[in-house]
Design a protein around this motif. Structure first.
Motif, PDB file in Angstrom:
ATOM      1  N   HIS A   8      22.615 -11.582  34.116  1.00  0.00           N
ATOM      2  CA  HIS A   8      23.354 -12.300  33.078  1.00  0.00           C
ATOM      3  C   HIS A   8      22.496 -12.630  31.860  1.00  0.00           C
ATOM      4  CE1 HIS A   8      26.639 -12.604  35.891  1.00  0.00           C
ATOM      5  NE2 HIS A   8      25.853 -13.183  36.782  1.00  0.00           N
ATOM      6  N   ASP A   9      21.322 -12.039  31.766  1.00  0.00           N
ATOM      7  CA  ASP A   9      20.460 -12.299  30.608  1.00  0.00           C
ATOM      8  C   ASP A   9      19.823 -10.987  30.174  1.00  0.00           C
ATOM      9  OD1 ASP A   9      18.303 -13.056  28.850  1.00  0.00           O
ATOM     10  OD2 ASP A   9      18.452 -15.092  29.641  1.00  0.00           O
ATOM     11  N   GLU A  10      20.417 -10.376  29.158  1.00  0.00           N
ATOM     12  CA  GLU A  10      19.953  -9.053  28.739  1.00  0.00           C
ATOM     13  C   GLU A  10      18.545  -9.078  28.144  1.00  0.00           C
ATOM     14  OE1 GLU A  10      22.772 -10.429  25.320  1.00  0.00           O
ATOM     15  OE2 GLU A  10      22.623 -10.626  27.507  1.00  0.00           O
ATOM     16  N   THR A  11      18.168 -10.202  27.542  1.00  0.00           N
ATOM     17  CA  THR A  11      16.824 -10.237  26.952  1.00  0.00           C
ATOM     18  C   THR A  11      15.748 -10.300  28.034  1.00  0.00           C
ATOM     19  OG1 THR A  11      16.974 -12.647  26.721  1.00  0.00           O
ATOM     20  CG2 THR A  11      17.574 -11.327  24.814  1.00  0.00           C
ATOM     21  N   PHE A  12      15.954 -11.114  29.058  1.00  0.00           N
ATOM     22  CA  PHE A  12      14.976 -11.176  30.148  1.00  0.00           C
ATOM     23  C   PHE A  12      14.888  -9.827  30.862  1.00  0.00           C
ATOM     24  CE2 PHE A  12      13.922 -15.804  31.417  1.00  0.00           C
ATOM     25  CZ  PHE A  12      13.825 -16.166  30.084  1.00  0.00           C
ATOM     26  N   TRP A  13      16.046  -9.175  31.048  1.00  0.00           N
ATOM     27  CA  TRP A  13      16.008  -7.868  31.700  1.00  0.00           C
ATOM     28  C   TRP A  13      15.264  -6.853  30.834  1.00  0.00           C
ATOM     29  CZ3 TRP A  13      15.193  -4.582  35.078  1.00  0.00           C
ATOM     30  CH2 TRP A  13      15.498  -3.223  34.904  1.00  0.00           C
ATOM     31  N   PHE A  14      15.568  -6.826  29.526  1.00  0.00           N
ATOM     32  CA  PHE A  14      14.915  -5.829  28.687  1.00  0.00           C
ATOM     33  C   PHE A  14      13.402  -6.039  28.652  1.00  0.00           C
ATOM     34  CE2 PHE A  14      13.127  -4.240  24.743  1.00  0.00           C
ATOM     35  CZ  PHE A  14      13.507  -2.915  24.817  1.00  0.00           C
ATOM     36  N   GLU A  15      12.957  -7.297  28.565  1.00  0.00           N
ATOM     37  CA  GLU A  15      11.514  -7.546  28.534  1.00  0.00           C
ATOM     38  C   GLU A  15      10.856  -7.198  29.870  1.00  0.00           C
ATOM     39  OE1 GLU A  15       9.780  -8.023  25.838  1.00  0.00           O
ATOM     40  OE2 GLU A  15      11.710  -7.849  24.824  1.00  0.00           O
ATOM     41  N   THR A  16      11.605  -7.317  30.955  1.00  0.00           N
ATOM     42  CA  THR A  16      11.076  -6.877  32.250  1.00  0.00           C
ATOM     43  C   THR A  16      10.980  -5.355  32.287  1.00  0.00           C
ATOM     44  OG1 THR A  16      12.071  -8.807  33.332  1.00  0.00           O
ATOM     45  CG2 THR A  16      11.427  -6.967  34.747  1.00  0.00           C
ATOM     46  N   THR A  36       6.547 -10.989  39.680  1.00  0.00           N
ATOM     47  CA  THR A  36       6.650 -11.935  38.566  1.00  0.00           C
ATOM     48  C   THR A  36       8.110 -12.191  38.226  1.00  0.00           C
ATOM     49  OG1 THR A  36       4.543 -11.110  37.679  1.00  0.00           O
ATOM     50  CG2 THR A  36       5.932 -12.407  36.202  1.00  0.00           C
ATOM     51  N   ALA A  37       8.902 -11.132  38.147  1.00  0.00           N
ATOM     52  CA  ALA A  37      10.319 -11.285  37.807  1.00  0.00           C
ATOM     53  C   ALA A  37      11.051 -12.131  38.838  1.00  0.00           C
ATOM     54  CB  ALA A  37      10.979  -9.909  37.687  1.00  0.00           C
ATOM     55  N   ILE A  38      10.719 -11.957  40.112  1.00  0.00           N
ATOM     56  CA  ILE A  38      11.367 -12.732  41.177  1.00  0.00           C
ATOM     57  C   ILE A  38      11.110 -14.224  40.999  1.00  0.00           C
ATOM     58  CG2 ILE A  38      11.264 -13.222  43.658  1.00  0.00           C
ATOM     59  CD1 ILE A  38      10.851 -10.220  44.097  1.00  0.00           C
ATOM     60  N   ASP A  44      15.423 -19.266  31.336  1.00  0.00           N
ATOM     61  CA  ASP A  44      14.497 -20.402  31.236  1.00  0.00           C
ATOM     62  C   ASP A  44      13.181 -19.905  30.649  1.00  0.00           C
ATOM     63  OD1 ASP A  44      12.629 -22.443  31.661  1.00  0.00           O
ATOM     64  OD2 ASP A  44      13.554 -23.072  33.545  1.00  0.00           O
ATOM     65  N   TYR A  45      12.947 -20.201  29.379  1.00  0.00           N
ATOM     66  CA  TYR A  45      11.753 -19.714  28.696  1.00  0.00           C
ATOM     67  C   TYR A  45      10.470 -20.259  29.320  1.00  0.00           C
ATOM     68  CZ  TYR A  45      14.623 -17.863  24.823  1.00  0.00           C
ATOM     69  OH  TYR A  45      15.516 -17.150  24.060  1.00  0.00           O
ATOM     70  N   ASP A  46      10.479 -21.513  29.748  1.00  0.00           N
ATOM     71  CA  ASP A  46       9.284 -22.077  30.381  1.00  0.00           C
ATOM     72  C   ASP A  46       8.989 -21.401  31.713  1.00  0.00           C
ATOM     73  OD1 ASP A  46       8.730 -23.903  28.354  1.00  0.00           O
ATOM     74  OD2 ASP A  46      10.037 -25.435  29.217  1.00  0.00           O
ATOM     75  N   SER A  47      10.039 -21.077  32.454  1.00  0.00           N
ATOM     76  CA  SER A  47       9.864 -20.382  33.720  1.00  0.00           C
ATOM     77  C   SER A  47       9.246 -19.009  33.476  1.00  0.00           C
ATOM     78  CB  SER A  47      11.211 -20.241  34.425  1.00  0.00           C
ATOM     79  OG  SER A  47      11.120 -19.404  35.562  1.00  0.00           O
ATOM     80  N   TRP A  48       9.730 -18.324  32.458  1.00  0.00           N
ATOM     81  CA  TRP A  48       9.166 -17.019  32.095  1.00  0.00           C
ATOM     82  C   TRP A  48       7.666 -17.156  31.797  1.00  0.00           C
ATOM     83  CZ3 TRP A  48      11.182 -12.015  31.492  1.00  0.00           C
ATOM     84  CH2 TRP A  48      10.371 -11.110  30.795  1.00  0.00           C
ATOM     85  N   TYR A  49       7.330 -18.130  30.987  1.00  0.00           N
ATOM     86  CA  TYR A  49       5.923 -18.341  30.616  1.00  0.00           C
ATOM     87  C   TYR A  49       5.059 -18.607  31.844  1.00  0.00           C
ATOM     88  CZ  TYR A  49       1.805 -20.941  29.114  1.00  0.00           C
ATOM     89  OH  TYR A  49       0.519 -21.389  28.968  1.00  0.00           O
ATOM     90  N   ARG A  50       5.500 -19.511  32.704  1.00  0.00           N
ATOM     91  CA  ARG A  50       4.682 -19.877  33.861  1.00  0.00           C
ATOM     92  C   ARG A  50       4.443 -18.689  34.793  1.00  0.00           C
ATOM     93  NH1 ARG A  50       8.070 -24.494  33.645  1.00  0.00           N
ATOM     94  NH2 ARG A  50       9.391 -23.617  35.300  1.00  0.00           N
ATOM     95  N   ALA A  51       5.479 -17.906  35.030  1.00  0.00           N
ATOM     96  CA  ALA A  51       5.348 -16.787  35.960  1.00  0.00           C
ATOM     97  C   ALA A  51       4.406 -15.718  35.417  1.00  0.00           C
ATOM     98  CB  ALA A  51       6.727 -16.188  36.250  1.00  0.00           C
ATOM     99  N   ALA A  89       3.703 -13.358  28.482  1.00  0.00           N
ATOM    100  CA  ALA A  89       3.843 -14.777  28.822  1.00  0.00           C
ATOM    101  C   ALA A  89       4.286 -15.615  27.628  1.00  0.00           C
ATOM    102  CB  ALA A  89       2.533 -15.313  29.384  1.00  0.00           C
ATOM    103  N   GLU A  90       3.739 -15.347  26.454  1.00  0.00           N
ATOM    104  CA  GLU A  90       4.062 -16.204  25.298  1.00  0.00           C
ATOM    105  C   GLU A  90       5.221 -15.662  24.467  1.00  0.00           C
ATOM    106  OE1 GLU A  90       3.028 -15.838  21.743  1.00  0.00           O
ATOM    107  OE2 GLU A  90       2.310 -13.784  21.951  1.00  0.00           O
ATOM    108  N   PHE A  91       5.864 -14.617  24.948  1.00  0.00           N
ATOM    109  CA  PHE A  91       6.867 -13.908  24.176  1.00  0.00           C
ATOM    110  C   PHE A  91       8.038 -14.794  23.743  1.00  0.00           C
ATOM    111  CE2 PHE A  91      10.581 -11.173  23.677  1.00  0.00           C
ATOM    112  CZ  PHE A  91      10.083 -10.149  22.893  1.00  0.00           C
ATOM    113  N   PHE A  92       8.513 -15.660  24.631  1.00  0.00           N
ATOM    114  CA  PHE A  92       9.714 -16.447  24.339  1.00  0.00           C
ATOM    115  C   PHE A  92       9.418 -17.857  23.807  1.00  0.00           C
ATOM    116  CE2 PHE A  92      11.580 -13.357  27.396  1.00  0.00           C
ATOM    117  CZ  PHE A  92      12.653 -12.922  26.637  1.00  0.00           C
ATOM    118  N   LEU A  93       8.196 -18.141  23.443  1.00  0.00           N
ATOM    119  CA  LEU A  93       7.833 -19.495  23.014  1.00  0.00           C
ATOM    120  C   LEU A  93       7.941 -19.720  21.514  1.00  0.00           C
ATOM    121  CD1 LEU A  93       4.620 -20.093  25.196  1.00  0.00           C
ATOM    122  CD2 LEU A  93       6.991 -20.729  25.730  1.00  0.00           C
ATOM    123  N   HIS A  94       8.288 -18.719  20.738  1.00  0.00           N
ATOM    124  CA  HIS A  94       8.119 -18.780  19.295  1.00  0.00           C
ATOM    125  C   HIS A  94       9.161 -19.626  18.576  1.00  0.00           C
ATOM    126  CE1 HIS A  94       6.019 -14.662  19.986  1.00  0.00           C
ATOM    127  NE2 HIS A  94       5.251 -15.679  20.339  1.00  0.00           N
TER     128      HIS A  94
END
Length: 403
Positions: A8-16, A36-38, A44-51, A89-94
């Protein structure tokens, strides 16, 4: 391509998928990306960063142990992957440019890459390219240490990439075919935005011409065989530069873009001029509310506007979209390109659908169209997931042009 994660999140899938792409040339490993994806919560941008940070730290630590033990190959491979994982890791923090995690993580990515370069078998080094009253960061990779003048590919990343990442997206494929490679971060990209605060500019010839100046002064570069390879948004920026820079002898638009904003502004007016008028109005609260609602519903638009405001210096999503309208090859610019041009297109491009076809239609130079399809798994933006196949088709074409 069917989504394996983040349904349900095309941006997270594409970046993976983008990370899966980097496996081919040493920028990732399959199990590391999967685990990492699991660990990430979709949206959740923070979750993406942490993983991704955890994966990057672990891989970097192991690379450090390899280096300390004198295992150069293992250290190089680990540092290359760690660098790319820090970038992710820092991709979605901007959306919050003052977030200290952005600088810390970006610096780690660059440091790992510089350390990896010292362990390459062939010459590879950071360079500083004179640009206005500053310099642009880049890398010069040579096929070998012979010093021979070779055909050279200038690889330019796009809206959200870095000069380090371009090694995996065109650079390494060129090297293994006998081309030297020069990569760089222009305004709005990589080091230029992270460390210098330089924003994007639409007149990209003002950026590329100094890069060509730099390249032609290198004795290892055959000045009569310089190709420009533009990735993603640089599928528009690179053609723009080639339209005004005759020293570019071949152009690759990977993928092609004619009008960057067209796919995002259609709902704001009956034609392009009306949409631009609405977006540039001094006050348009209803439009602002409509954009905010669209951002709330669309993961892609949420990321596009948050990152775009930073790299283009826009105060609001509407201001960003208005600025984005300047990034186009309209009014005859595409027709000014004179060098042979390869326009790549992905069947299911989620960002610039239809744009490669529009660019190709407006070209008057020798041209070729390369369509990538779902049948061979290459239907995503910039052929994410099939870098080997993409390299084969792009460089087979360039071999023929430069022969």
């Amino acid at each position: 391509m069917r989504r394996l994660f983040f349904e349900h999140d095309e941006t997270f899938w594409f970046e993976t998928l983008r990370s899966f792409s980097h496996i081919a040339y040493g920028g990732a490993d399959f199990g590391e990306v999967v685990e990492t994806a699991i660990a990430i919560t979709g949206g959740d941008y923070d979750s993406w960063y942490r993983a991704w940070l955890a994966t990057a730290d672990r891989v970097a630590a192991e690379a450090g142990r390899s280096l300390a033990g004198g295992h150069r190959v293992s250290a190089r491979k680990g540092l290359m992957r760690a660098s790319n994982y820090y970038r992710s890791a820092e991709f979605f923090l901007h959306g919050n440019p003052s977030d200290p995690r952005i600088t810390t993580t970006y610096d780690r990515a660059v440091d790992c890459w510089h350390r990896a370069l010292e362990l390459f078998d062939a010459p590879a080094e950071p360079v500083r390219i004179p640009y206005q009253d500053t310099t642009l960061a880049g890398y010069f990779y040579q096929v070998d240490d012979s010093g021979a003048a070779r055909p050279t590919v200038i690889v330019n990343n796009g809206f959200d990439g870095t000069a380090e990442e371009t090694y995996f997206m065109g650079g390494a494929a060129a090297l293994e075919r006998g081309y030297n490679v020069l990569t760089f971060d222009g305004p709005g990209q990589g080091e230029a935005i992270h460390r210098q605060g330089l924003r994007f500019r639409p007149d990209w010839e003002a950026v590329v011409s100094p890069v060509v100046d730099f390249a032609t002064r290198l004795p290892q570069v055959d000045a009569e065989r310089i190709a420009l390879y533009g990735i993603s948004l640089s599928g528009m920026l690179a053609p723009r530069a080639a339209a005004f820079e005759p020293r570019i002898k071949a152009l690759v638009a990977f993928d092609g873009v004619y009008d960057s904003a067209q796919n995002y502004i259609g709902e704001f007016g009956g034609d392009r001029a009306q949409a631009v008028a609405v977006l540039t109005a001094e006050s348009a609260p209803e439009v602002d509310a409509a954009i905010a609602a669209a951002v709330e519903q669309s993961p892609s638009l949420r990321w596009l506007t948050s990152h775009g405001q930073w790299v283009m210096g826009a105060a609001t999503p509407r201001e960003f979209l208005a600025t984005f309208c300047d990034y186009a090859l309209i009014d005859g610019v595409a027709g000014k390109i004179g060098c042979p041009t390869l326009v790549c297109a992905a069947e299911n491009d989620g960002f610039f659908a239809g744009q490669p076809e529009a660019l190709y239609e407006h070209l008057d130079c020798p041209k070729q169209f390369a369509r990538f399809t779902s049948a061979d798994g290459s239907d995503e933006h910039c052929q994410a997931g099939v870098m080997v196949l993409a390299g084969c088709r792009v460089y087979d074409w360039l071999d023929e042009v430069f022969s």
